[in-house]
Structure formats: C-alpha cells, structure tokens
Design a protein around this motif. Structure first.
Motif, PDB file in Angstrom:
ATOM      1  N   ALA A 161      -3.657  -5.817  -3.856  1.00  7.36           N
ATOM      2  CA  ALA A 161      -3.152  -6.783  -3.397  1.00  7.36           C
ATOM      3  C   ALA A 161      -3.236  -6.924  -1.623  1.00  7.36           C
ATOM      4  CB  ALA A 161      -1.572  -7.022  -3.603  1.00  7.36           C
ATOM      5  N   LEU A 162      -3.805  -6.176  -0.984  1.00  5.34           N
ATOM      6  CA  LEU A 162      -3.911  -6.174   0.447  1.00  5.34           C
ATOM      7  C   LEU A 162      -4.779  -7.674   0.865  1.00  5.34           C
ATOM      8  CD1 LEU A 162      -5.005  -2.608   1.441  1.00  5.34           C
ATOM      9  CD2 LEU A 162      -2.861  -3.514   1.877  1.00  5.34           C
ATOM     10  N   LEU A 163      -5.800  -7.791   0.285  1.00  7.87           N
ATOM     11  CA  LEU A 163      -6.671  -9.178   0.734  1.00  7.87           C
ATOM     12  C   LEU A 163      -5.766 -10.364   0.260  1.00  7.87           C
ATOM     13  CD1 LEU A 163      -9.008 -10.088   1.990  1.00  7.87           C
ATOM     14  CD2 LEU A 163     -10.311  -9.930  -0.100  1.00  7.87           C
ATOM     15  N   THR A 164      -5.240 -10.104  -0.824  1.00  6.37           N
ATOM     16  CA  THR A 164      -4.470 -11.536  -1.221  1.00  6.37           C
ATOM     17  C   THR A 164      -3.443 -11.755  -0.251  1.00  6.37           C
ATOM     18  OG1 THR A 164      -4.861 -10.996  -3.512  1.00  6.37           O
ATOM     19  CG2 THR A 164      -3.339 -12.516  -2.948  1.00  6.37           C
ATOM     20  N   TYR A 165      -2.527 -10.759  -0.058  1.00  5.88           N
ATOM     21  CA  TYR A 165      -1.341 -11.139   0.703  1.00  5.88           C
ATOM     22  C   TYR A 165      -1.629 -11.137   2.242  1.00  5.88           C
ATOM     23  CZ  TYR A 165       1.909 -10.607  -3.366  1.00  5.88           C
ATOM     24  OH  TYR A 165       2.166 -11.199  -4.491  1.00  5.88           O
ATOM     25  N   GLU A 166      -2.582 -10.563   2.827  1.00  4.01           N
ATOM     26  CA  GLU A 166      -2.871 -10.843   4.234  1.00  4.01           C
ATOM     27  C   GLU A 166      -3.327 -12.220   4.188  1.00  4.01           C
ATOM     28  OE1 GLU A 166      -2.389  -8.937   7.042  1.00  4.01           O
ATOM     29  OE2 GLU A 166      -1.058  -8.072   5.725  1.00  4.01           O
TER      30      GLU A 166
ATOM     31  N   CYS B 107      -1.770 -14.240  12.471  1.00  2.27           N
ATOM     32  CA  CYS B 107      -0.673 -13.320  11.676  1.00  2.27           C
ATOM     33  C   CYS B 107      -1.318 -12.061  11.310  1.00  2.27           C
ATOM     34  CB  CYS B 107       0.024 -14.137  10.766  1.00  2.27           C
ATOM     35  SG  CYS B 107       1.450 -15.047  11.274  1.00  2.27           S
ATOM     36  N   LYS B 108      -0.448 -10.887  11.077  1.00  8.16           N
ATOM     37  CA  LYS B 108      -0.954  -9.709  10.552  1.00  8.16           C
ATOM     38  C   LYS B 108       0.328  -8.752  10.279  1.00  8.16           C
ATOM     39  CE  LYS B 108      -4.450  -7.489  12.442  1.00  8.16           C
ATOM     40  NZ  LYS B 108      -5.248  -6.650  13.387  1.00  8.16           N
ATOM     41  N   THR B 109       0.038  -8.169   9.245  1.00  5.30           N
ATOM     42  CA  THR B 109       1.045  -7.186   8.644  1.00  5.30           C
ATOM     43  C   THR B 109       1.262  -5.888   9.681  1.00  5.30           C
ATOM     44  OG1 THR B 109       1.288  -7.918   6.410  1.00  5.30           O
ATOM     45  CG2 THR B 109       2.312  -5.868   6.811  1.00  5.30           C
ATOM     46  N   LEU B 110       2.497  -5.442  10.056  1.00  5.59           N
ATOM     47  CA  LEU B 110       2.998  -4.452  10.695  1.00  5.59           C
ATOM     48  C   LEU B 110       3.709  -3.718   9.861  1.00  5.59           C
ATOM     49  CD1 LEU B 110       2.933  -2.584  13.380  1.00  5.59           C
ATOM     50  CD2 LEU B 110       4.963  -4.047  14.071  1.00  5.59           C
ATOM     51  N   ALA B 111       3.775  -2.297   9.756  1.00  4.40           N
ATOM     52  CA  ALA B 111       4.756  -1.523   8.938  1.00  4.40           C
ATOM     53  C   ALA B 111       4.923   0.141   9.315  1.00  4.40           C
ATOM     54  CB  ALA B 111       4.329  -1.499   7.362  1.00  4.40           C
ATOM     55  N   VAL B 112       6.096   0.586   8.894  1.00  5.63           N
ATOM     56  CA  VAL B 112       6.275   1.938   8.972  1.00  5.63           C
ATOM     57  C   VAL B 112       6.224   2.754   7.878  1.00  5.63           C
ATOM     58  CG1 VAL B 112       8.267   3.782   9.318  1.00  5.63           C
ATOM     59  CG2 VAL B 112       8.018   1.870  10.993  1.00  5.63           C
ATOM     60  N   ALA B 113       5.315   3.724   7.886  1.00  4.78           N
ATOM     61  CA  ALA B 113       4.933   4.419   6.617  1.00  4.78           C
ATOM     62  C   ALA B 113       5.461   5.892   6.624  1.00  4.78           C
ATOM     63  CB  ALA B 113       3.474   4.439   6.444  1.00  4.78           C
ATOM     64  N   GLY B 114       4.633   6.857   6.803  1.00  4.10           N
ATOM     65  CA  GLY B 114       5.062   8.098   6.797  1.00  4.10           C
ATOM     66  C   GLY B 114       6.269   8.736   7.614  1.00  4.10           C
TER      67      GLY B 114
ATOM     68  N   ASP C  88       0.350 -12.385  15.796  1.00  2.00           N
ATOM     69  CA  ASP C  88       1.970 -12.223  15.560  1.00  2.00           C
ATOM     70  C   ASP C  88       2.285 -11.676  14.408  1.00  2.00           C
ATOM     71  OD1 ASP C  88       4.244 -13.509  15.655  1.00  2.00           O
ATOM     72  OD2 ASP C  88       3.675 -15.348  15.042  1.00  2.00           O
ATOM     73  N   TYR C  89       2.887 -10.755  14.504  1.00  2.00           N
ATOM     74  CA  TYR C  89       3.440  -9.618  13.553  1.00  2.00           C
ATOM     75  C   TYR C  89       4.421 -10.219  12.627  1.00  2.00           C
ATOM     76  CZ  TYR C  89       0.737  -6.063  16.230  1.00  2.00           C
ATOM     77  OH  TYR C  89      -0.551  -5.496  16.744  1.00  2.00           O
ATOM     78  N   PHE C  90       4.087  -9.722  11.374  1.00  2.00           N
ATOM     79  CA  PHE C  90       5.072  -9.922  10.087  1.00  2.00           C
ATOM     80  C   PHE C  90       5.528  -8.477  10.002  1.00  2.00           C
ATOM     81  CE2 PHE C  90       6.498  -9.774   5.937  1.00  2.00           C
ATOM     82  CZ  PHE C  90       7.676 -10.829   6.053  1.00  2.00           C
ATOM     83  N   PHE C  91       6.726  -8.034   9.993  1.00  2.00           N
ATOM     84  CA  PHE C  91       7.031  -6.583   9.646  1.00  2.00           C
ATOM     85  C   PHE C  91       7.399  -6.523   7.989  1.00  2.00           C
ATOM     86  CE2 PHE C  91       9.396  -2.834   9.005  1.00  2.00           C
ATOM     87  CZ  PHE C  91       9.205  -1.909  10.079  1.00  2.00           C
ATOM     88  N   GLY C  92       6.511  -5.622   7.464  1.00  2.00           N
ATOM     89  CA  GLY C  92       6.558  -5.066   6.005  1.00  2.00           C
ATOM     90  C   GLY C  92       5.610  -5.621   5.062  1.00  2.00           C
ATOM     91  N   THR C  93       4.922  -4.807   4.207  1.00  2.00           N
ATOM     92  CA  THR C  93       4.137  -4.940   3.329  1.00  2.00           C
ATOM     93  C   THR C  93       5.123  -5.674   2.076  1.00  2.00           C
ATOM     94  OG1 THR C  93       4.097  -2.829   2.442  1.00  2.00           O
ATOM     95  CG2 THR C  93       2.390  -3.575   3.863  1.00  2.00           C
ATOM     96  N   PRO C  94       4.465  -6.241   1.134  1.00  2.00           N
ATOM     97  CA  PRO C  94       5.368  -6.772   0.022  1.00  2.00           C
ATOM     98  C   PRO C  94       6.273  -5.509  -0.708  1.00  2.00           C
ATOM     99  CG  PRO C  94       3.141  -7.592  -0.164  1.00  2.00           C
ATOM    100  CD  PRO C  94       2.989  -6.471   1.040  1.00  2.00           C
ATOM    101  N   LEU C  95       5.897  -4.324  -0.891  1.00  2.00           N
ATOM    102  CA  LEU C  95       6.530  -3.301  -1.507  1.00  2.00           C
ATOM    103  C   LEU C  95       7.641  -2.785  -0.533  1.00  2.00           C
ATOM    104  CD1 LEU C  95       4.124  -1.306  -3.388  1.00  2.00           C
ATOM    105  CD2 LEU C  95       5.813  -2.735  -4.635  1.00  2.00           C
TER     106      LEU C  95
END
Length: 426
Positions: free
Chosen positions: A193-198, A306-313, A379-386
């Motif tokens: 889903a990465l390409l679709t949601y970005e 726009c781009k997704t930024l997130a926290v993982a491990g 311009d960051y959006f925080f968090g992937t869909p999950l």
C-alpha cells in the motif's frame, strides 16, 4: 521526592550492596529486540547493553534478537501469563498492549528531554509516555539511477516525476524486462500500500488525508477514485513482481539492488538497515547507483510536497516487571543525545532520540546528503495507515489495499466499497 529519584537511589543502593557483597550475582533482566537480520541496528543495541552493564554492575541483561512477527506473537501470549520480558520491542501500531495495561509509563524512568518532541506523541497516552522511540522514518522512493536512465527516463531536477511520467517509467521498465517496482507482501501487512497511500496523501493534502485515516472521508471520493484508477493502470502495466504475494520484505531489498534488479523500491527510510549490510550478507553493493526520488506529483494534487513521517522500532517496559529499577535504568541510559547521534552514524536512519547533526560522522555521507535533500521543504503527515487504522478497518486495509488491490485481484470500485464498509464512520 520523585519516583525517578527514588528509583535512582534504590538502584544506587543496590550497586553499593553489590560492591559490598563482592561476589553477589547481579540482577538479570530480559530484553527482546527485533532486527536479528539487520547488523547495524543489532550492533547499536548490543553496544548500548554492553555500555549499561559496564556502568551498572548490579544489573545484567539477557538480550535476544527475534524477528518482529515472532516477538509480537510471543509477547501477546507472555503478557497474559505474566511471563513477558522486562523490556521488549514494540511499534506504535500495536495499541492492544497499552490498552491492556501491559506497558509501564516511562516518565519516571527516563529523561524525556532525550526524546524528539515530534516523536513523543506516538507513544503518549493520557499524558504519559510508554515507549522509547529509537527508530523513526520517512517513506521514500529509492531508485536505480542507471537502470532508470537506461529505459529512457530522465528524473527532473525536482526529483519528482509527474503522474503520467511515473506511469511511463513503469511501462518502459516492463517493456525492457525490468521489474518497475520491487515490492512484496509475503510477511508484512503494509508494503503493498506504500505507493497508493503516498500518492493519496499528495492528492488530498494533509487535512483530507487525515480525514481518510479517521474514517471521515469515503473511498468513493472522486479524487481517491482517480488515484486508485492510476494505481490500477500501474498494476495492469506490470509494476510489481510476479512473486508479489509471497516476496518478503527482506527479499524485496535483495530483489531491488541485487537480483533480479528493479527500477524503483518504495520503502521507509529504514531501508538502510538491510541495504547497508555487507553485500555478501544480502546488502547493497557498494557501487550500486542508488537515488532517491520524490513520490510522483498527482495531477491537481493538493500537496506534492507532503510525505509520511513515523515512529517505528521502540522499546517498552513490561508493567508487571519485577526488575523495573534495572530495566528502567537501561532505557534511561539509551535515551541520550550521544546515543541518538551514534544511531544516526551507525544505522544511517532517523531516530526519535535527540541527536547532534554536527557530530555525525558517517561513511554514508552522500546518502545522508541526498536523503536530507529529499526532505527539505517537505510537509510531513504523521503516521502510516496502520498507525491510524484499528480492528476491522486495519484488517481490511491489509487484505484489500496491501494485498488484493496491488495484486490486481480486485477492482477500484470493489476495493473502495470494502474499505468504506470497514472504515467509514457515520
């Protein structure tokens, strides 16, 4: 006196007692970490544990590296029986651990000033912070500069193709017998889903994309249908490998930069964990012509930057741990600017720990330079869909948008109806 101060004093007392007793055994804590197949991250964690043990003779650490999926499975069982490790790896997309009361707030154990302010919300609940956000990432579009040029596509100075330009790249790659997009969903619920949601983020802009994540915007919105229709064109043009359904995340790295090779690879910037391993261990060849594009600009898109930024491990402390003093002290020792800087140097990946860019010395300087360039003015959006979707909505996302839709097994209309049925509120 604060709880943190009391813990520090108790730990200090334990240290003195250990010294006085001479041969007294240290208190052993258990720690489960992900990244068994990512040498740079594994080395960083191992070094932090060794540093802690050297400075805290009253504590020892039984450290195990376990694949993420297995950690989740084992931890879900262990917390219910009271047998969970004192510290274990977790990502913010597993809210049931927090909801179940299995996580200890870290506020009284670590110095929160050692965490980036933008990373804290990912682990904040009711004013308390429950996770140490070691790994952070942006979602990037890596590409093979030589192969993209070979099929006749010039990446513009902006590093961003148009919607039509990316479709043209996919078609030219397929015609040349080169897989356009390395991607597989064999062991993960999100890569497909990465390409679709970005693309949806760039089309809708942050506000409306946020509504989509909140279940307040229908997948039948004409803008969403347009992006999904374009994605269907990419799929039908042969964008993904024939092994898409079974290809694992680690294998998709190898597929991109070793064999058989692909033009592009949408991947979070944790790409480096595998890519910067030695080539003989599955890493990227040192002479690989790696580039980083922006994801394509959608026609009449509200936010091409726009781009997704997130926290993982991250690491969490088990709420029923009988060794919170040592476990908390270990996490405290990790949450420093010095360790954040070492993570950036060794792993070449963003971190939720504060770091000092002026002190980062890395042989991957060129990579950092290009990654920083792709993130300038973003311009960051925080968090992937999950990170946003839960329960039935998350399950449907995995089955439909991660698997069936990019595999070409379901139409745009049917995918939208299934997502609305699971996610749309009201």
């Amino acid at each position: 006196m604060t709880r943190g101060s009391l813990s520090a004093i108790m730990l200090g007392a334990a240290l003195l007692a250990g010294t006085a007793a001479g041969a007294q055994e240290p208190k052993q804590i258990t720690m489960w970490s992900n990244w068994p197949d990512e040498p740079a991250k594994k080395d960083w964690v191992s070094a932090r544990v060794k540093d802690f043990e050297a400075a805290n003779k009253a504590c020892s650490v039984k450290l195990s590296f376990i694949p993420k999926a297995d950690i989740y499975t084992q931890a879900k069982s262990a917390v219910r029986t009271g047998q969970a490790p004192d510290i274990f790896y977790m990502e913010p997309d597993q809210p049931e651990f927090l909801a179940g009361g299995f996580l200890e707030p870290l506020d009284d154990h670590i110095d929160l000033k050692g965490l980036e302010d933008w990373a804290k919300p990912a682990w904040t609940s009711k004013g308390k912070v429950y996770g140490l956000p070691v790994e952070a990432y942006t979602v990037e579009l890596y590409y093979n500069k030589d192969q993209v040029k070979k099929v006749g596509v010039e990446v513009p100075a902006s590093s961003q193709l148009t919607q039509a330009g990316f479709l043209d790249l996919v078609k030219k790659g397929a015609a040349a017998g080169i897989t356009p997009v390395s991607q597989g969903v064999g062991d993960r619920p999100f890569p497909g889903a990465l390409l679709t949601y970005e693309s949806l983020l760039r089309k809708l802009g942050k506000d409306d994309y946020g509504k989509l994540m909140a279940g307040e915007l229908s997948y039948k919105d004409p803008r969403i249908a347009e992006v999904m229709g374009w994605m269907k064109e990419l799929v039908d043009a042969g964008a993904y490998p024939k092994s898409f359904a079974t290809l694992k995340l680690g294998e998709s790295h190898y597929y991109f930069y070793q064999k058989p090779g692909a033009l592009t690879f949408p991947d979070p910037s944790w790409f480096t964990g595998r890519a910067f391993a030695p080539a003989e261990s599955g890493g990227m060849p040192t002479d690989f012509p790696l580039g980083i594009m922006q994801f394509p600009a959608m026609d009449k898109g509200a936010c091409p930057t726009c781009k997704t930024l997130a926290v993982a491990g991250s690491y969490v402390l088990y709420s029923k741990s009988k060794n919170k003093d040592c476990a908390g002290a270990l996490l405290k020792s990790m949450a420093t600017v010095e360790n954040g800087t070492k993570w950036m140097e060794q792993v070449s990946l963003q971190t939720g720990l504060k770091s000092d860019p002026a002190k980062i010395k890395s042989p991957r300087e060129a990579y950092f330079k290009e990654l920083n360039a792709r993130n300038e003015g973003v311009d960051y959006f925080f968090g992937t869909p999950l990170f946003h979707y839960r329960a039935k909505c998350a399950e449907t996302f995995t089955q439909v948008m991660n698997n069936a839709f990019p595999a070409g097994l379901i139409s745009v209309k049917d995918a939208a109806e299934k997502m609305d049925a699971a996610c749309l509120k009201g």
